[in-house]
Design a protein around this motif. Structure first.
Motif, PDB file in Angstrom:
ATOM      1  N   ASN A 129       6.344  25.680 -76.078  1.00  0.00           N
ATOM      2  CA  ASN A 129       5.842  25.629 -74.706  1.00  0.00           C
ATOM      3  C   ASN A 129       6.680  26.470 -73.746  1.00  0.00           C
ATOM      4  N   TYR A 130       7.686  27.171 -74.252  1.00  0.00           N
ATOM      5  CA  TYR A 130       8.366  28.162 -73.421  1.00  0.00           C
ATOM      6  C   TYR A 130       7.364  29.256 -73.051  1.00  0.00           C
ATOM      7  N   THR A 131       7.565  29.867 -71.921  1.00  0.00           N
ATOM      8  CA  THR A 131       6.626  30.884 -71.446  1.00  0.00           C
ATOM      9  C   THR A 131       6.488  32.031 -72.443  1.00  0.00           C
ATOM     10  N   PRO A 169       5.439  32.279 -65.633  1.00  0.00           N
ATOM     11  CA  PRO A 169       5.791  30.867 -65.863  1.00  0.00           C
ATOM     12  C   PRO A 169       5.083  29.927 -64.890  1.00  0.00           C
ATOM     13  N   HIS A 214       4.453  30.793 -75.363  1.00  0.00           N
ATOM     14  CA  HIS A 214       3.069  30.598 -74.934  1.00  0.00           C
ATOM     15  C   HIS A 214       2.337  31.927 -74.839  1.00  0.00           C
ATOM     16  N   SER A 228      11.904  29.028 -68.564  1.00  0.00           N
ATOM     17  CA  SER A 228      10.523  29.139 -68.111  1.00  0.00           C
ATOM     18  C   SER A 228       9.605  28.350 -69.041  1.00  0.00           C
ATOM     19  N   TRP A 229       8.779  27.483 -68.442  1.00  0.00           N
ATOM     20  CA  TRP A 229       7.900  26.627 -69.216  1.00  0.00           C
ATOM     21  C   TRP A 229       6.433  26.966 -68.959  1.00  0.00           C
ATOM     22  N   HIS A 230       5.631  26.900 -70.033  1.00  0.00           N
ATOM     23  CA  HIS A 230       4.190  27.126 -69.980  1.00  0.00           C
ATOM     24  C   HIS A 230       3.886  28.482 -69.332  1.00  0.00           C
ATOM     25  N   GLU A 286       7.324  19.066 -75.102  1.00  0.00           N
ATOM     26  CA  GLU A 286       8.657  19.607 -74.839  1.00  0.00           C
ATOM     27  C   GLU A 286       9.137  20.520 -75.959  1.00  0.00           C
TER      28      GLU A 286
END
Length: 301
Positions: free
Chosen positions: A58-60, A131, A63, A139-141, A54
């Motif tokens: 790990n935000y887009t 994302p 990343h 936006s994650w990963h 978390e």
């Protein structure tokens, strides 16, 4: 792995390793590039994914930036290896241009160009991701865009990246090493025929010089072979990057290749230790100074 590269940078930066300024500059930048590869891949990506899922990393956006910097560092490390191989090839096989080409100023120009071009060439990688999911407008990963394998512009970029990162360096290193070895063997035969004594300081110096070159070059080829094969599979089959199916053989091949890449980024320290006596002496000196406080503590226990 990180410690090995940091120690290598410290020893090379302090000098006193018996290496010319030109060679030291190449090796110092190779160690720095390898350190960046390990930092962006192992720490900021893999360890972060495993222990801090978390984290803001790990935000887009983060990343994508990590992937871009990781691949730029890899390409820089690869082409620095090629440049170092060519420098030794020119120094050994072409004595007439050795003084003009194998100099610190020339090495600075090549190193600067490699760093700059590696960053520019890999800049589009930042825009190849989208994302994985969005939570509360965050936006994650990231995953590769679905258009990456179909849009002609991205397909051309993928081919260019494959050629510049795997095929061309492999070809250059193999050819340059072959020509260098052939030249050394031919020269040694001539010197042995002209001298009655088997003791020749020049031949011994050549053996030591070429040992460092061959160990670095061939370790690079062996540890990059799996990734090279996977790159070819992506181009000629429907295999894609960054699959998550751990039972898929191509996914296993890809992850094994990445693991060997990381190993390639830390193994140069051991190569220096094997081939360079003065480097071993400096490394032993660092360890002795590191353990001095502990010996003093145990002395009074």
């Amino acid at each position: 792995m990180l410690t090995a590269n940091v120690v290598t940078i410290v020893i090379l930066a302090r000098g006193k390793c018996g290496l010319s300024r030109c060679i030291k500059l190449y090796l110092l930048n190779m160690a720095a590039a390898d350190l960046l590869v390990l930092t962006f891949d192992v720490i900021l990506y893999q360890l972060n994914e495993l222990y801090f899922p978390e984290s803001f990393l790990n935000y887009t956006v983060a990343h994508s930036l990590t992937f871009f910097l990781h691949f730029a560092s890899i390409e820089c490390s690869v082409w620095l290896t090629v440049a170092f191989t060519f420098d030794r090839f020119a120094a050994i096989c072409f004595q007439t241009i050795r003084r003009k080409y194998c100099r610190q100023n020339t090495a600075i120009i090549f190193v600067t160009m490699i760093w700059g071009l590696s960053i520019l060439q890999n800049l589009p990688i930042y825009f190849t991701f989208e994302p994985c999911f969005v939570i509360d407008n965050i936006s994650w990963h990231c995953i590769l865009k679905s258009s990456f394998y179909s849009v002609p512009l991205w397909v051309a970029f993928l081919w260019l990246d494959t050629v510049l990162l795997s095929f061309t360096p492999f070809l250059f290193i193999l050819i340059l090493n072959f020509l260098t070895i052939r030249h050394i063997l031919f020269s040694n035969k001539i010197r042995m025929a002209m001298q009655s004594s088997n003791s020749d300081p020049e031949m011994e110096h050549r053996r030591k010089s070429i040992m460092l070159l061959l160990l670095i070059s061939f370790s690079f080829i062996l540890l990059w072979m799996v990734t090279f094969i996977h790159y070819i599979c992506v181009q000629i089959t429907e295999v894609q990057y960054l699959h998550t199916d751990n039972n898929d053989p191509f996914t296993i091949m890809e992850r094994t290749g990445y693991m060997l890449q990381d190993l390639s980024s830390c193994i140069n320290t051991f190569i220096y230790a094997i081939s360079q006596m003065k480097f071993r002496e400096r490394l032993k000196c660092i360890f002795r100074h590191f353990f001095v406080p502990f010996r003093k503590v145990f002395k009074y226990i």
